[in-house]
Design an enzyme around this catalytic site. Structure first.
Site, mmCIF file in Angstrom:
data_model
loop_
_atom_site.group_PDB
_atom_site.id
_atom_site.type_symbol
_atom_site.label_atom_id
_atom_site.label_comp_id
_atom_site.label_asym_id
_atom_site.label_seq_id
_atom_site.Cartn_x
_atom_site.Cartn_y
_atom_site.Cartn_z
ATOM 1 N N HIS A 55 0.855 -1.190 0.000
ATOM 2 C CA HIS A 55 0.000 0.000 0.000
ATOM 3 C C HIS A 55 0.891 1.240 0.000
ATOM 4 O O HIS A 55 2.021 1.208 0.502
ATOM 5 C CB HIS A 55 -0.892 0.013 1.237
ATOM 6 C CG HIS A 55 -1.974 -1.024 1.214
ATOM 7 N ND1 HIS A 55 -3.068 -0.947 2.042
ATOM 8 C CD2 HIS A 55 -2.130 -2.147 0.482
ATOM 9 C CE1 HIS A 55 -3.858 -1.987 1.819
ATOM 10 N NE2 HIS A 55 -3.302 -2.733 0.871
ATOM 11 N N GLU A 57 0.956 3.914 1.754
ATOM 12 C CA GLU A 57 1.434 4.349 3.061
ATOM 13 C C GLU A 57 2.627 3.513 3.522
ATOM 14 O O GLU A 57 3.639 4.046 3.984
ATOM 15 C CB GLU A 57 0.331 4.223 4.125
ATOM 16 C CG GLU A 57 -0.927 4.995 3.831
ATOM 17 C CD GLU A 57 -1.998 4.152 3.142
ATOM 18 O OE1 GLU A 57 -1.702 3.528 2.090
ATOM 19 O OE2 GLU A 57 -3.126 4.127 3.642
ATOM 20 N N CYS A 85 -6.206 1.883 5.837
ATOM 21 C CA CYS A 85 -6.821 0.633 6.293
ATOM 22 C C CYS A 85 -6.205 0.261 7.645
ATOM 23 O O CYS A 85 -5.273 0.916 8.125
ATOM 24 C CB CYS A 85 -6.595 -0.471 5.266
ATOM 25 S SG CYS A 85 -4.866 -1.025 5.148
ATOM 26 N N CYS A 88 -2.379 -0.398 7.467
ATOM 27 C CA CYS A 88 -1.588 0.829 7.348
ATOM 28 C C CYS A 88 -1.642 1.648 8.635
ATOM 29 O O CYS A 88 -0.639 2.237 9.034
ATOM 30 C CB CYS A 88 -2.062 1.641 6.151
ATOM 31 S SG CYS A 88 -1.678 0.844 4.572
#
Length: 151
Positions: A55, A57, A85, A88
């Site tokens: 992801h 992040e 999410c 993260c």
């Protein structure tokens, strides 16, 4: 997108790169809070890397931690185009980020204002300041158009 060259605008540019790579359009940048300088940037690479943890992040946090040879970034702020999410959010807590600014809210997969609300859990060791809805319309539009084009 706003006309100013803000960190969220930079994150939105990363989200566009994600679209170009066939990825869900989420972008992130890390800012050194002492200088206001963008020091790491990333977009989702889960499909291209065959990695469910890739992801935006996580990638930005990894990049900066490697640059500084440290697992913690207390003097850094994260700008991301979608509410992080749970995975993260846990990485953000582990990295001890100072602040998180996000664009669109994510009622289905978010882990900050929705779902598990990671930073509200008693087992979370660090809670950054959270600011949601930054350039929300631009971030939401990128996501809506991306998924509309795939249906």
């Amino acid at each position: 997108m706003s006309e100013q060259n803000t960190p969220m605008r930079e994150a939105l540019k990363e989200a566009v790169k994600a679209i170009e790579a066939g990825e869900v359009p989420i972008g992130a940048v890390l800012v050194d809070s002492s200088t206001g300088t963008v020091v790491a940037r990333a977009h989702n690479l889960t499909e291209g890397n065959c990695d469910p943890t890739a992801h935006a992040e996580i990638l930005a946090i990894r990049m900066r931690c490697e640059q500084l040879s440290t697992p913690r970034l207390p003097d850094h702020d994260l700008y991301v185009t979608l509410e992080p999410c749970a995975m993260c959010a846990a990485a953000i807590a582990g990295a001890r980020l100072r602040r998180v600014y996000f664009g669109a809210y994510d009622p289905k997969g978010g882990g900050v204002e929705h779902g598990p609300r990671i930073f509200n859990q008693p087992t979370t060791h660090h809670t950054p300041e959270i600011y949601g809805g930054i350039d929300e319309d631009a971030a939401a539009k990128l996501l809506q158009n991306f998924f509309k084009d795939r249906r």
